[in-house]
Design a protein around this motif. Structure first.
Motif, PDB file in Angstrom:
ATOM      1  N   PRO A 157     -16.663 -30.570  -6.664  1.00  0.00           N
ATOM      2  CA  PRO A 157     -16.091 -29.298  -6.197  1.00  0.00           C
ATOM      3  C   PRO A 157     -15.946 -28.250  -7.293  1.00  0.00           C
ATOM      4  N   HIS A 158     -16.030 -28.654  -8.562  1.00  0.00           N
ATOM      5  CA  HIS A 158     -15.799 -27.726  -9.664  1.00  0.00           C
ATOM      6  C   HIS A 158     -17.085 -27.162 -10.260  1.00  0.00           C
ATOM      7  N   LEU A 159     -18.238 -27.571  -9.774  1.00  0.00           N
ATOM      8  CA  LEU A 159     -19.485 -27.276 -10.467  1.00  0.00           C
ATOM      9  C   LEU A 159     -19.834 -25.796 -10.506  1.00  0.00           C
ATOM     10  N   GLU A 160     -19.295 -25.000  -9.587  1.00  0.00           N
ATOM     11  CA  GLU A 160     -19.640 -23.576  -9.561  1.00  0.00           C
ATOM     12  C   GLU A 160     -18.425 -22.683  -9.803  1.00  0.00           C
ATOM     13  N   GLN A 161     -17.332 -23.228 -10.292  1.00  0.00           N
ATOM     14  CA  GLN A 161     -16.161 -22.412 -10.589  1.00  0.00           C
ATOM     15  C   GLN A 161     -16.326 -21.703 -11.923  1.00  0.00           C
ATOM     16  N   SER A 162     -15.531 -20.677 -12.139  1.00  0.00           N
ATOM     17  CA  SER A 162     -15.679 -19.870 -13.351  1.00  0.00           C
ATOM     18  C   SER A 162     -15.400 -20.674 -14.622  1.00  0.00           C
ATOM     19  N   ASP A 163     -14.502 -21.646 -14.539  1.00  0.00           N
ATOM     20  CA  ASP A 163     -14.193 -22.479 -15.701  1.00  0.00           C
ATOM     21  C   ASP A 163     -14.758 -23.885 -15.519  1.00  0.00           C
TER      22      ASP A 163
END
Length: 290
Positions: free
Chosen positions: A132-138
């Motif tokens: 779920p974090h692969l395309e977040q800003s951080d």
């Protein structure tokens, strides 16, 4: 699809079978009544070359080339190993033949920068807790923290590499094979469904089967050995099936759709057919530490 570009998953009927319970993992087969999608390559045998950018390797980019005559499906969370450091793809894509493409990636090996130009493709997958974090800003910082966090259950790594942790966890993956006609799988961990993955055919599912289970085994390490019930699994599938999806962006030669709230659904379509759908429960405990 309505005038706003929204369609419902009701067009894909999901059928969940009997689960197999091993430790904290429960694995359910999933079928649909859609006809198989043909004409795509995918998995470890797909003819895809991966390399660092010529002259100036970059942590967040790799160059891929589909050498097959067929379009090739690569998955979000697929690991590209070797090169200057191991990476993971941030999004699923359908590669057209014979076209070099620069794809966004994230590092999953914080302690190495240097080595060879070429990468190995085994189609291994990052665990659900990373995806779920692969395309977040951080995203990069989040992925590094999560990879380091696996040391508590899968031991240390000289280069803080996700692949080292997967190597240790894979012995815990259940020894299962896809059933006749099965094109999807629902994973429960510690008594709750966490993810559902659906492919365009049994053949495509089989191409990613072992990497998918081995990634789930890493997320399950150290979790309570509680069975996920069939009732919870089927309720999860019903939520996925009823999710309204909207067009998000292109996915190479395909198109990506997304939607949902607590259960996030991402659907990659090629020629208006689902070739890979992922649904993840963003509130599941395996995501809490990430």
């Amino acid at each position: 699809m309505n005038s706003n570009g929204v369609f419902s998953m009701v067009r894909l009927r999901l059928h969940v079978g009997q689960g197999t319970h091993r430790g904290a993992l429960t694995v359910f087969p999933v079928w649909t009544d859609a006809s198989p999608v043909t004409g795509l390559a995918t998995g470890a045998t797909a003819e895809v070359d991966v390399a660092e950018r010529a002259g100036a390797p970059s942590v967040d980019q790799l160059v891929v080339m589909n050498r097959s005559a067929k379009p090739t499906l690569l998955l979000a969370g697929e690991l590209l190993e070797g090169g200057w450091q191991n990476r993971t793809l941030t999004a699923s894509t359908v590669l057209a033949p014979a076209t070099p493409t620069v794809l966004p990636v994230l590092c999953v090996e914080h302690g190495r920068w240097g080595g060879e130009t070429a990468h190995r493709r085994q189609a291994r997958r990052a665990p659900v807790a990373l995806r779920p974090h692969l395309e977040q800003s951080d995203a990069q910082e989040r992925v590094w923290r999560r990879v380091s966090g696996y040391s508590a259950v899968a031991g240390p790594s000289p280069t803080d590499s996700l692949t080292d942790r997967l190597d240790r966890a894979k012995v815990e993956a259940p020894d299962l094979t896809p059933l006749a006609g099965q094109s999807g799988v629902l994973i429960g961990i510690a008594g709750r469904p966490v993810a559902l993955e659906l492919f365009g055919s049994r053949r495509a599912l089989s191409a990613h089967w072992r990497p998918l289970l081995e990634a789930a085994a890493l997320d399950a390490l150290g979790r309570p050995a509680v069975r996920t019930t069939a009732a919870l699994a089927r309720a999860f599938a019903e939520r996925v099936q009823g999710t309204d999806l909207t067009a998000v962006r292109g996915a190479g030669a395909g198109r990506r759709y997304g939607g949902g709230g607590r259960i996030r659904v991402d659907d990659v379509r090629w020629r208006d057919r689902t070739v890979h759908l992922t649904a993840i429960d963003l509130t599941h405990p395996v995501l809490e530490a990430s």
